[in-house]
Design an enzyme around this catalytic site. Sequence first.
Site, mmCIF file in Angstrom:
data_model
loop_
_atom_site.group_PDB
_atom_site.id
_atom_site.type_symbol
_atom_site.label_atom_id
_atom_site.label_comp_id
_atom_site.label_asym_id
_atom_site.label_seq_id
_atom_site.Cartn_x
_atom_site.Cartn_y
_atom_site.Cartn_z
ATOM 1 N N LYS A 36 0.844 -1.195 0.000
ATOM 2 C CA LYS A 36 0.000 0.000 0.000
ATOM 3 C C LYS A 36 0.881 1.246 0.000
ATOM 4 O O LYS A 36 1.914 1.284 0.681
ATOM 5 C CB LYS A 36 -0.910 -0.031 1.234
ATOM 6 C CG LYS A 36 -1.968 1.064 1.280
ATOM 7 C CD LYS A 36 -2.894 0.868 2.482
ATOM 8 C CE LYS A 36 -3.968 1.935 2.573
ATOM 9 N NZ LYS A 36 -4.866 1.737 3.737
ATOM 10 N N SER A 75 -9.788 1.478 2.900
ATOM 11 C CA SER A 75 -8.989 2.283 1.988
ATOM 12 C C SER A 75 -7.906 1.505 1.261
ATOM 13 O O SER A 75 -7.290 2.024 0.331
ATOM 14 C CB SER A 75 -8.319 3.405 2.792
ATOM 15 O OG SER A 75 -7.391 2.864 3.731
ATOM 16 N N SER A 82 -9.940 -0.974 7.053
ATOM 17 C CA SER A 82 -9.386 -0.768 5.711
ATOM 18 C C SER A 82 -8.669 -1.976 5.121
ATOM 19 O O SER A 82 -8.298 -1.957 3.942
ATOM 20 C CB SER A 82 -8.424 0.426 5.715
ATOM 21 O OG SER A 82 -9.142 1.619 5.879
#
Length: 490
Positions: free
Chosen positions: A79, A154, A178
């Site tokens: 990420k 996210s 997330s």
Amino acid sequence: MELYQKTIHEINDLLDKKEVTVTEVTQAVVNRINIVEKATDAYLSLQTEAALETATAIDAELSGRAKRTPLEGIPYGLKDNMCTKGILTTCASKMLDNFNPPYNAEVYQRLSEEGGILLGKTNMDEFAMGSSTENSAYKTTHNPWDLNKVPGGSSGGSAVAVAADTAFFALGSDTGGSIRQPASFCGVVGMKPTYGLVSRYGLVAFASSLDQIGPFTKDVQDCALVLNTIVGHDAKDSTSLNLKKIDYTKNLKQGVKGLKIGVAKEFFGEGLQPEVRKSLEDAIVIYKTLGASIVDVSFQHLDYALSAYYMISSAEASSNLARYDGIRYGFRAEEYNDLIDLYKKTRSQGFGDEVKRRIMLGTYALSSGYYDAYYKKAMQVRTIIKADFDQVFSGCDVLLTPTAPTTAFGIGEKTSNPLEMYLTDIYTVPVNIAGIPGASIPCGLDNNGMPIGMQLLGPILSEETLLKTAWAFEQESGLKNLKAPLGTEV
């Protein structure tokens, strides 16, 4: 099955038997990226040339020795809120458009030392604020099960990279769900470990008392393998737990006979999609046949968790993001009149709408005259929620819940209504407030063929119990390494 479709442990078997090389494995995933990435948009930046060079070097090194480590030569995604020296780390924000970190996040360092091969940085909601990966300043990531639907957020890019077979595993961060919510939407395994179990050093902070790094994988065994590498004490993170090292693969196959699995009616209330409810009920039946005891449990204060979470996380975000002022690093407005004007224009132009919304909410909650009424009250609620979980786990070993009230929704469907978007996290945020571990595993498909996620929760440091509980269900249900209907040409 193609190489890129296999799990980490299946690839390990092939590499250990010298039936494939690391270069062949990496090339297979790079080819897959070249075919499907333009449709899924999982990555913000790719390092495929460097990945192939690393693969060649690892092959040369492995030719001289018999044993390799479990993640050596395994390509993965990271990420884009985890620092990577020499590789841009943008947090999907215009504010960090040109940020080249001078150091590595601890998790990236550990994976590199283990021989993992970084394929690229994955897309996300800006500064990890969002539930659909639509808040990225650069692109919208598409769910490989239906390209018109969101992947969750996210950490949507990391979930899609694993679901679309463009990485064998990926790391995400989980502040309010997330990792678990996108894992649920994309039909993969996702785990948020106990707060403090994985170092946050080098993770760009959103809400420091809630943030936790964790893995996305194709099955539960892979999840245990990745945890083995990223878990461990780090003196550079003051919240890092200093504990004896555990092999999370060791007790996977112990079974669940005699295990008490709690089911709370508060997680099965209004707004739960009928197919989600049915899949969870089917999962409960499977656990009964495996010898687990199902017990009814109840929470007294769970209704307050979502509002407390958004107050605490926004307040911490307001504080953490104050550093982005256009002076020290990151984006700077080109035209301004004086210093105050520079601050205003830099932050107005550099942050997206959702980030600005949460900064304003958090700043208001922390301001003089309102601190006691909002932030302090939210922290008191946090203590009560934690006590609720302690009371529930005094009567059961594991709690079984839906990961999200619904399956993945359409792109653009909830962007005009932030409150509706926040409600998609209603089953995941209490976990971060309590600091306990949680895992999401696939437990079915809805009538449109979209994945449904089941959330398993346990007391602090119960990762081993959660993994063996998830593994037992995965074997019995057959819902393992699910494949999205994404063709070889998209």
